[in-house]
Design an enzyme around this catalytic site. Sequence first.
Site, mmCIF file in Angstrom:
data_model
loop_
_atom_site.group_PDB
_atom_site.id
_atom_site.type_symbol
_atom_site.label_atom_id
_atom_site.label_comp_id
_atom_site.label_asym_id
_atom_site.label_seq_id
_atom_site.Cartn_x
_atom_site.Cartn_y
_atom_site.Cartn_z
ATOM 1 N N HIS A 45 -25.920 -11.264 57.353
ATOM 2 C CA HIS A 45 -26.750 -11.822 58.423
ATOM 3 C C HIS A 45 -26.005 -11.870 59.749
ATOM 4 O O HIS A 45 -26.408 -12.591 60.662
ATOM 5 C CB HIS A 45 -27.206 -13.234 58.060
ATOM 6 C CG HIS A 45 -27.861 -13.349 56.723
ATOM 7 N ND1 HIS A 45 -28.999 -12.646 56.410
ATOM 8 C CD2 HIS A 45 -27.540 -14.067 55.615
ATOM 9 C CE1 HIS A 45 -29.355 -12.941 55.154
ATOM 10 N NE2 HIS A 45 -28.480 -13.790 54.653
ATOM 11 N N HIS A 84 -33.559 -12.092 53.194
ATOM 12 C CA HIS A 84 -32.957 -11.307 52.116
ATOM 13 C C HIS A 84 -33.950 -10.289 51.583
ATOM 14 O O HIS A 84 -33.785 -9.764 50.476
ATOM 15 C CB HIS A 84 -32.514 -12.208 50.974
ATOM 16 C CG HIS A 84 -31.731 -13.383 51.411
ATOM 17 N ND1 HIS A 84 -32.306 -14.612 51.622
ATOM 18 C CD2 HIS A 84 -30.425 -13.504 51.721
ATOM 19 C CE1 HIS A 84 -31.363 -15.458 52.034
ATOM 20 N NE2 HIS A 84 -30.219 -14.809 52.114
#
Lengths: 330, 330
Positions: free
Chosen positions: A56, A218
């Site tokens: 991320h 995700h």
Amino acid sequence: MKKLINSPDTVVTDALAGIAAAHSSLAVDIENKVILRAAGPTAGKVGLVSGGGSGHEPLHGGFVGYGMLDAACAGEVFTSPVPDQMLVATKGVNGGAGVLHIVKNYTGDVLNFQMAAELADDEGIEVTSVVVNDDVAVQDSLYTAGRRGVGATVFVEKIAGALAERGAPLAQVAAVAAEVNERSRSFGVALTSCTVPAAGKPTFDLAEQEIELGIGIHGEPGRTRAPLQPASAIVEIVMDAINADLAVDGDLLVMVNGMGGTPLIELYGAFNEVSKYTTGHGGRIVRNLVGNYITSLEMQGFSVTVCHLTDTLADLWDAPVDTPGLRWGR
Amino acid sequence: MKKLINSPDTVVTDALAGIAAAHSSLAVDIENKVILRAAGPTAGKVGLVSGGGSGHEPLHGGFVGYGMLDAACAGEVFTSPVPDQMLVATKGVNGGAGVLHIVKNYTGDVLNFQMAAELADDEGIEVTSVVVNDDVAVQDSLYTAGRRGVGATVFVEKIAGALAERGAPLAQVAAVAAEVNERSRSFGVALTSCTVPAAGKPTFDLAEQEIELGIGIHGEPGRTRAPLQPASAIVEIVMDAINADLAVDGDLLVMVNGMGGTPLIELYGAFNEVSKYTTGHGGRIVRNLVGNYITSLEMQGFSVTVCHLTDTLADLWDAPVDTPGLRWGR
């Protein structure tokens, strides 16, 4: 799988080594996968720790520095760090005024940070946790009971970090973190999947002209799939979802965030649509971020996060920050 | 083609409208596709103008602001702006001390900036141009006679911008821009192609396990194609090419730049390999940038730019800068 990596096994540690080589302001404990400020803990200042799965970036390690986090724990890609890492980070930032854990609402992260807080408590460090859960897309998700924590995490880390830097006590820093979370809402869209290096194949499949609305960071399923459509129409769906949950009026901090594979030219176009939408709904974007801040590897797509500012929150947002991922005013 | 856009016809103007909405420090002339500082020209300061095709964001518009550019002209995607745009920009930044044109070496850009300089001269504005040509990959290219101008443009804009901000005369600002270009070398690699919106299909095709070495920022052919290999091996090819042209010893400013679709976790891994390579060749990376600075739409890939610093250049690099794409120290 086409990636600029040495191997799936080393992708996180190679990146950590690169962060260490690039940023002398950071101390990177590669063995424990913890990124700290090189200067060490600030005596009397509340320490801020966050962390989560890698993939991320710049979240969270890129937000360690003056005015934001004191440490970040990096898990493997899309995998929670373990309590031992969090304990190392918590001890490493303890300046005697307690430590705030900023936790995105994923079951693994929440449980592990909870265990780490108990371990820290055993060692005499006071820990308070705030769980970020700003994603309005789905009520429960693949890895989460309750709403997922996404873009608001950037706002929480920035604003709580500014208050901690000013010397506020733990309870106040935790309260402002919770307030930012409560005043924030997010929604994400995927145009393509991403590929977790260890898996070697795309997390999900989308047809050539298909997008996923309400995607998680995700690649968890969102609300629905829809045909590809003009950016204005996609943004309207995103903003309608956010607006239905909390009306986008008043003074707003807005982030148009890229998922990692969407270029800035498209993100600015999307920001223009968001700006038109909020204006049409009585909102005024008084602060903004446009770029890649909380990504999903190389996924093409974007998310919008809206935070309803108060004068106090705007002032904390404007306070100096000096991290690899966010820097101004100092 | 999967893009977050309204239509290929409006992708540039939509992005410019978004930039205008996001950055109150900028004045965006959407009709002429020119981005200027909102504060207008600084009396007695050399004005810096750059520009080129869109699709490379944040370059150039994201580098308009204190300590860097005074204006940027945006062409259509991968298409040179026209002389009229450049003239608007040149007149808009003229503070009476002359204007520097920073031009990437592509035939269209060079010719159009040359014509704009003549038009400005007719109006009594002194213009000097510096052409950036740092790409060691190929001698001549699809759109270029001589070496292409790529990543060094970021360094030239930053360092010349800092000197102009200090009040140096045009000849000195032009000289430092030329010096930075002469001391810089770049090389890029593509893992995937990009798709120009108006074309609707990928600019070129790469096989599933194939990469292109020496790629241009518009997807122009590089030196050769090669099988996908570990990042360490790819970086060695890149750095060998740069090092063969100008040995990477001494104090270096290094940028590991993403092409738009490569996530930060991979760029940091690549930076780690670059760092190891330079150390092994007597170089010391004393300043760096890791991220997306000169992109090729959503292309996956990266480029490395190495600049050999002097104390003066390092000091100018460190000088305050306040632009959407680069900000520190102020």
